[in-house]
Design a protein around this motif. Structure first.
Motif, PDB file in Angstrom:
ATOM      1  N   PRO A 148       0.797  -1.227   0.000  1.00 19.94           N
ATOM      2  CA  PRO A 148       0.000   0.000   0.000  1.00 19.94           C
ATOM      3  C   PRO A 148       0.831   1.280   0.000  1.00 19.94           C
ATOM      4  CG  PRO A 148       0.033  -0.929   2.195  1.00 19.94           C
ATOM      5  CD  PRO A 148       0.739  -1.921   1.308  1.00 19.94           C
ATOM      6  N   THR A 149       2.092   1.231   0.407  1.00 19.35           N
ATOM      7  CA  THR A 149       2.969   2.396   0.337  1.00 19.35           C
ATOM      8  C   THR A 149       4.416   1.951   0.471  1.00 19.35           C
ATOM      9  OG1 THR A 149       3.678   4.447   1.428  1.00 19.35           O
ATOM     10  CG2 THR A 149       2.602   2.811   2.809  1.00 19.35           C
ATOM     11  N   ALA A 150       5.299   2.623  -0.267  1.00 22.56           N
ATOM     12  CA  ALA A 150       6.724   2.292  -0.217  1.00 22.56           C
ATOM     13  C   ALA A 150       7.360   2.687   1.109  1.00 22.56           C
ATOM     14  CB  ALA A 150       7.460   2.978  -1.369  1.00 22.56           C
ATOM     15  N   THR A 151       6.657   3.477   1.912  1.00 27.82           N
ATOM     16  CA  THR A 151       7.219   3.854   3.214  1.00 27.82           C
ATOM     17  C   THR A 151       7.453   2.632   4.090  1.00 27.82           C
ATOM     18  OG1 THR A 151       5.795   5.790   3.004  1.00 27.82           O
ATOM     19  CG2 THR A 151       7.016   5.558   5.048  1.00 27.82           C
ATOM     20  N   LEU A 152       6.641   1.611   3.924  1.00 25.54           N
ATOM     21  CA  LEU A 152       6.864   0.370   4.668  1.00 25.54           C
ATOM     22  C   LEU A 152       8.245  -0.206   4.388  1.00 25.54           C
ATOM     23  CD1 LEU A 152       3.404  -1.345   4.113  1.00 25.54           C
ATOM     24  CD2 LEU A 152       4.369  -0.763   6.346  1.00 25.54           C
ATOM     25  N   ASP A 153       8.735   0.028   3.177  1.00 29.87           N
ATOM     26  CA  ASP A 153       9.995  -0.596   2.758  1.00 29.87           C
ATOM     27  C   ASP A 153      11.233   0.121   3.278  1.00 29.87           C
ATOM     28  OD1 ASP A 153       9.032  -2.778   1.393  1.00 29.87           O
ATOM     29  OD2 ASP A 153       8.823  -1.713  -0.491  1.00 29.87           O
ATOM     30  N   ARG A 154      11.082   1.399   3.654  1.00 28.41           N
ATOM     31  CA  ARG A 154      12.284   2.104   4.113  1.00 28.41           C
ATOM     32  C   ARG A 154      12.915   1.395   5.309  1.00 28.41           C
ATOM     33  NH1 ARG A 154      12.330   7.465   7.657  1.00 28.41           N
ATOM     34  NH2 ARG A 154      12.001   5.786   9.174  1.00 28.41           N
ATOM     35  N   ASN A 155      12.105   1.112   6.317  1.00 27.22           N
ATOM     36  CA  ASN A 155      12.650   0.476   7.520  1.00 27.22           C
ATOM     37  C   ASN A 155      13.034  -0.980   7.281  1.00 27.22           C
ATOM     38  OD1 ASN A 155      12.287   2.872   8.850  1.00 27.22           O
ATOM     39  ND2 ASN A 155      10.544   2.215  10.073  1.00 27.22           N
ATOM     40  N   LEU A 156      12.333  -1.641   6.362  1.00 35.43           N
ATOM     41  CA  LEU A 156      12.687  -3.023   6.038  1.00 35.43           C
ATOM     42  C   LEU A 156      14.018  -3.071   5.294  1.00 35.43           C
ATOM     43  CD1 LEU A 156      11.829  -5.974   6.171  1.00 35.43           C
ATOM     44  CD2 LEU A 156      10.501  -5.624   4.074  1.00 35.43           C
ATOM     45  N   ALA A 157      14.209  -2.156   4.344  1.00 34.28           N
ATOM     46  CA  ALA A 157      15.485  -2.083   3.633  1.00 34.28           C
ATOM     47  C   ALA A 157      16.617  -1.716   4.592  1.00 34.28           C
ATOM     48  CB  ALA A 157      15.397  -1.057   2.502  1.00 34.28           C
ATOM     49  N   TYR A 158      16.321  -0.822   5.528  1.00 34.84           N
ATOM     50  CA  TYR A 158      17.315  -0.459   6.540  1.00 34.84           C
ATOM     51  C   TYR A 158      17.756  -1.677   7.340  1.00 34.84           C
ATOM     52  CZ  TYR A 158      18.499   0.616  11.382  1.00 34.84           C
ATOM     53  OH  TYR A 158      19.076   0.596  12.622  1.00 34.84           O
ATOM     54  N   LEU A 159      16.791  -2.436   7.848  1.00 36.97           N
ATOM     55  CA  LEU A 159      17.125  -3.606   8.661  1.00 36.97           C
ATOM     56  C   LEU A 159      17.971  -4.610   7.897  1.00 36.97           C
ATOM     57  CD1 LEU A 159      13.789  -4.455  10.537  1.00 36.97           C
ATOM     58  CD2 LEU A 159      15.881  -3.521  11.537  1.00 36.97           C
ATOM     59  N   SER A 160      17.563  -4.896   6.668  1.00 37.25           N
ATOM     60  CA  SER A 160      18.279  -5.910   5.900  1.00 37.25           C
ATOM     61  C   SER A 160      19.680  -5.447   5.538  1.00 37.25           C
ATOM     62  CB  SER A 160      17.495  -6.279   4.633  1.00 37.25           C
ATOM     63  OG  SER A 160      17.365  -5.170   3.771  1.00 37.25           O
ATOM     64  N   LEU A 161      19.841  -4.143   5.254  1.00 31.99           N
ATOM     65  CA  LEU A 161      21.162  -3.642   4.898  1.00 31.99           C
ATOM     66  C   LEU A 161      22.098  -3.636   6.108  1.00 31.99           C
ATOM     67  CD1 LEU A 161      23.102  -2.534   2.840  1.00 31.99           C
ATOM     68  CD2 LEU A 161      22.055  -0.266   3.113  1.00 31.99           C
ATOM     69  N   VAL A 162      21.594  -3.268   7.268  1.00 31.89           N
ATOM     70  CA  VAL A 162      22.414  -3.343   8.480  1.00 31.89           C
ATOM     71  C   VAL A 162      22.918  -4.766   8.683  1.00 31.89           C
ATOM     72  CG1 VAL A 162      22.360  -3.249  11.013  1.00 31.89           C
ATOM     73  CG2 VAL A 162      21.375  -1.381   9.670  1.00 31.89           C
ATOM     74  N   GLU A 163      22.019  -5.722   8.525  1.00 33.08           N
ATOM     75  CA  GLU A 163      22.398  -7.118   8.775  1.00 33.08           C
ATOM     76  C   GLU A 163      23.449  -7.592   7.773  1.00 33.08           C
ATOM     77  OE1 GLU A 163      21.987 -10.030  11.644  1.00 33.08           O
ATOM     78  OE2 GLU A 163      21.067  -8.040  11.503  1.00 33.08           O
ATOM     79  N   LEU A 164      23.317  -7.181   6.521  1.00 32.88           N
ATOM     80  CA  LEU A 164      24.301  -7.565   5.508  1.00 32.88           C
ATOM     81  C   LEU A 164      25.666  -6.942   5.784  1.00 32.88           C
ATOM     82  CD1 LEU A 164      22.061  -7.252   2.330  1.00 32.88           C
ATOM     83  CD2 LEU A 164      23.068  -9.366   3.189  1.00 32.88           C
ATOM     84  N   LEU A 165      25.666  -5.656   6.104  1.00 35.91           N
ATOM     85  CA  LEU A 165      26.935  -4.974   6.364  1.00 35.91           C
ATOM     86  C   LEU A 165      27.619  -5.521   7.612  1.00 35.91           C
ATOM     87  CD1 LEU A 165      25.982  -1.252   5.553  1.00 35.91           C
ATOM     88  CD2 LEU A 165      27.173  -2.905   4.091  1.00 35.91           C
ATOM     89  N   TYR A 166      26.825  -5.932   8.587  1.00 33.90           N
ATOM     90  CA  TYR A 166      27.370  -6.507   9.815  1.00 33.90           C
ATOM     91  C   TYR A 166      27.923  -7.908   9.592  1.00 33.90           C
ATOM     92  CZ  TYR A 166      27.082  -9.150  14.207  1.00 33.90           C
ATOM     93  OH  TYR A 166      27.341  -9.989  15.260  1.00 33.90           O
ATOM     94  N   ALA A 167      27.199  -8.729   8.844  1.00 34.77           N
ATOM     95  CA  ALA A 167      27.457 -10.169   8.824  1.00 34.77           C
ATOM     96  C   ALA A 167      28.493 -10.602   7.799  1.00 34.77           C
ATOM     97  CB  ALA A 167      26.145 -10.921   8.558  1.00 34.77           C
ATOM     98  N   TYR A 168      28.844  -9.724   6.869  1.00 33.57           N
ATOM     99  CA  TYR A 168      29.760 -10.086   5.794  1.00 33.57           C
ATOM    100  C   TYR A 168      31.033  -9.233   5.858  1.00 33.57           C
ATOM    101  CZ  TYR A 168      26.187 -13.100   3.853  1.00 33.57           C
ATOM    102  OH  TYR A 168      25.282 -14.112   3.682  1.00 33.57           O
ATOM    103  N   PRO A 169      32.094  -9.657   5.157  1.00 34.63           N
ATOM    104  CA  PRO A 169      33.426  -9.067   5.367  1.00 34.63           C
ATOM    105  C   PRO A 169      33.657  -7.739   4.654  1.00 34.63           C
ATOM    106  CG  PRO A 169      33.582 -10.819   3.742  1.00 34.63           C
ATOM    107  CD  PRO A 169      32.161 -10.836   4.246  1.00 34.63           C
ATOM    108  N   PHE A 170      32.796  -6.752   4.933  1.00 37.28           N
ATOM    109  CA  PHE A 170      32.925  -5.469   4.258  1.00 37.28           C
ATOM    110  C   PHE A 170      33.798  -4.515   5.063  1.00 37.28           C
ATOM    111  CE2 PHE A 170      28.606  -6.814   2.732  1.00 37.28           C
ATOM    112  CZ  PHE A 170      29.003  -7.079   1.431  1.00 37.28           C
ATOM    113  N   ASP A 171      34.751  -3.891   4.371  1.00 32.97           N
ATOM    114  CA  ASP A 171      35.560  -2.827   4.964  1.00 32.97           C
ATOM    115  C   ASP A 171      34.955  -1.454   4.680  1.00 32.97           C
ATOM    116  OD1 ASP A 171      37.757  -4.516   5.934  1.00 32.97           O
ATOM    117  OD2 ASP A 171      38.136  -4.865   3.806  1.00 32.97           O
TER     118      ASP A 171
END
Length: 649
Positions: free
Chosen positions: A149-172
């Motif tokens: 119903p609105t892309a605003t729902l996705d902002r926080n979902l994209a935030y959560l998933s990106l935090v988890e990816l940046l945390y869990a993988y070997p990114f400098d």
């Protein structure tokens, strides 16, 4: 002179003495090989992206926790081996080169950002040139025009998933590929939470839209077409043709909507290279900037230049001022306040009013002006705007640090524009005092209004009463969501002084806070030439809208706000000078209405349709607070707080 004796029996150590036998050739070869190795090591130490270079790093690479494990070579092997199966080599992964993530937001689902699939190749080349290794990965897609119903729902979902990816993988470090409205704040929120070196690269706005010799601005044309259709001045096909003409190429909206705004503010915060936000997606300079961005992130890793070093209170104050000068979106306070919360910087809507209201509107770009993205870019983009502010001593903190390692003042000094139609002088703006006003009162605790889009017609009708300047009163017509509005607006008792109210469309009520508060007048008024009516709502409106609506009312109706108590015909007073919006109903009547509503079970929106909608509603805060997930903000500087992650086997 030449030696007269035979070299075979001579003991002299002549430099040109020829080798006697094959053993001497072997010795010479070994000496040459040793010298070659010595020279290679010297050269290697002077070349980016190798173990010699790592001596210049401010701190050890985070990726060493995966790819350089003297404590457990078996785990190191597990972390390395699957990355070899598509062509990376062991030598690359064990070389000590920085591992750089490319957070890819473009896909077929997200056409505004899809051009990033091309730009990412240039980002990769920049990373490789600078001595890094690129790992491209998908982020959760966000597409404003298609997501229901609105892309605003996705902002926080994209935030959560990106935090988890940046945390869990070997990114400098990470390159954040931004663009369409909410991808930019989602990426910056995640970068703030994780706090590893990060840099934004906008996909860029579309080329200008044209139809019949007139500019067609994406988003803005939609609202114009809706009014023409409702007034009977445009057919279904003509509406489609108008809107399609406004979106002629790859890229995000070519107006100063939320996409252009948030990418400009990423640059104003210092999180993108100077001049990068405004480059149209289809221009060659966009791909060149992608390459430079890839190069720069590797340097940032070596310097250990992090989001917390850049996104300071000074940076946010600069961004607020920049937002007014560019005529930025009403969604900017929601997103910027959210980013500030995740980086630990205090920021509220009073700051937006205090710091930003007195700044003039300089950018003559739709919806507050006339031009589109191409003219704005050619006029100099954000650096030209900031240079104007700098020379007028209106940029609060020229010393604020940016991703290129220079101050924002140094980046923009001397870059004032020659195009005074697209970017006006500070002393001759489109409008003075063009920032947001932060409104409070008995109808809500907090809401904002964008003053730069107040039209002359609206000002004449509502704000120029000499006995009550900058204020007006009117009866309200209340709609419970867009369905109620579309079904009933043309038959509701609405005249040219009515205030239209949309409720039940906030973060809890919709859910997700939809862009539906910018309501057109009913068709009978449109046919009379009346198009500007005041609108109030607990949701949002598109940044491309030119409606001077009162938005983001908090608390929303579904959270117990007084909007839930409002009835058709109630009188509401708006006073911009006093920054108040009050419902002119007695306290006793409001108490009685609240009791009746509570006895009936309270104000409710539709039920949650998905697990995420349910989680979102249980965790989210109000629009005035940035609509963040309440428990997420306690996680600050994750890379520094939790530098050692448990092994997976």
């Amino acid at each position: 002179m030449p030696c007269e004796s035979d070299c075979n029996s001579c003991a002299a150590a002549c430099s040109d003495k020829p080798p006697v036998d094959i053993e001497d050739y072997k010795a010479e070869t070994e000496k040459l090989q040793a010298r070659v190795k010595e020279l290679e090591e010297i050269l290697s130490a002077q070349t980016l992206g190798n173990r010699g270079q790592n001596a210049t790093l401010k701190k050890p690479l985070r990726s060493a926790g995966w790819f350089d494990r003297p404590d457990d070579r078996t785990m190191q092997t597990i972390y390395v081996e699957r990355y070899l199966n598509y062509g990376l080599t062991k030598e690359e992964l064990l070389s000590g080169k920085p591992i750089i993530g490319i957070a890819q937001s473009g896909s077929d689902l997200a056409p505004c950002n899809r051009h990033h699939q091309v730009l990412a190749k240039r980002v990769r080349e920049g990373i490789r040139t600078a001595g890094g290794i690129a790992f491209e990965f998908p982020t959760h897609p966000i597409q404003e025009t298609a997501r229901r119903p609105t892309a605003t729902l996705d902002r926080n979902l994209a935030y959560l998933s990106l935090v988890e990816l940046l945390y869990a993988y070997p990114f400098d470090g990470v390159v954040l590929l931004t663009g369409c409205d909410k991808t930019t704040p989602a990426c910056l929120m995640a970068a703030a939470t994780m706090n590893i070196p990060a840099i934004c690269l906008n996909v860029g706005p579309m080329l200008n839209g044209w139809k019949n010799g007139e500019r067609m601005g994406s988003g803005a044309t939609v609202w114009e077409a809706r009014e023409l259709h409702a007034a009977g001045l445009a057919t279904d096909d003509e509406v489609t043709d108008m809107v399609a003409a406004s979106t002629p190429s790859v890229g995000h909206c070519n107006t100063m909507g939320t996409a252009s705004t948030m990418n400009a503010l990423a640059e104003a915060l210092g999180m993108a290279l100077p001049g990068s936000a405004a480059i149209p997606a289809a221009y060659r300079q966009r791909a060149q900037m992608a390459y430079k961005t890839g190069e720069r992130i590797v340097e940032m890793v070596r310097e250990d230049l992090k989001p917390s070093d850049i996104m300071t209170r000074k940076a946010f104050e600069n961004a607020i001022v920049a937002n007014t000068a560019i005529g930025g979106s009403t969604n900017a306070p929601i997103h910027l306040n959210a980013i500030a919360k995740h980086v630990g910087v205090p920021l509220d809507l009073d700051d937006w009013d205090r710091i930003g209201f007195g700044i003039p509107l300089l950018v003559n770009m739709m919806p507050a002006g006339e031009v589109l993205g191409e003219e704005y870019y050619r006029a100099g983009g954000l650096p030209a705007v900031l240079a104007e502010l700098l020379d007028a001593s209106a940029l609060p903190h020229p010393d604020a640090l940016t991703v290129n390692g220079q101050s924002i003042g140094d980046n923009v000094r001397g870059k004032r524009t020659w195009d005074r139609h697209a970017i006006r002088p500070f002393t001759d703006p489109l409008k003075p005092n063009a920032g947001f006003v932060h409104l409070k009162g008995t109808l809500f605790d907090s809401a904002i209004m964008k003053t730069s889009v107040i039209s002359p017609a609206f000002r004449r009708a509502f704000l120029e009463n000499p006995k009550d300047p900058e204020a007006f009163e009117g009866k309200v017509a209340v709609f419970d969501g867009p369905e109620d509005y579309h079904a009933n607006v043309d038959t509701a008792p609405v005249d040219e002084r009515t205030i239209l109210v949309m409720r039940g469309v906030g973060p809890l009520g919709y859910p997700g806070a939809a862009e539906v508060v910018n309501m057109r007048a009913p068709d009978h008024l449109l046919r009379r030439g009346v198009s500007d009516l005041p609108c109030i709502g607990d949701g949002r409106q598109s940044g491309t809208s030119g409606s001077p609506s009162i938005l983001n009312a908090t608390p929303e109706a579904a959270d117990g706000g007084n909007l839930a108590l409002l009835r058709d015909g109630d009188v509401v007073r708006v006073d911009l000078r006093k920054r108040r919006v009050d419902v002119l109903v007695s306290e006793e009547e409001l108490v009685a209405r609240r009791k009746k509503l509570e006895d009936e079970g309270g104000y409710h929106g539709p039920p949650s349709h998905t697990p995420w909608q349910d989680i979102f509603r249980r965790e989210v805060g109000g629009l005035s607070e940035g609509m963040v997930l309440k428990r997420a903000v306690k996680f600050q500087r994750v890379a520094q707080t939790w530098p050692v992650i448990r092994d997976n086997h």
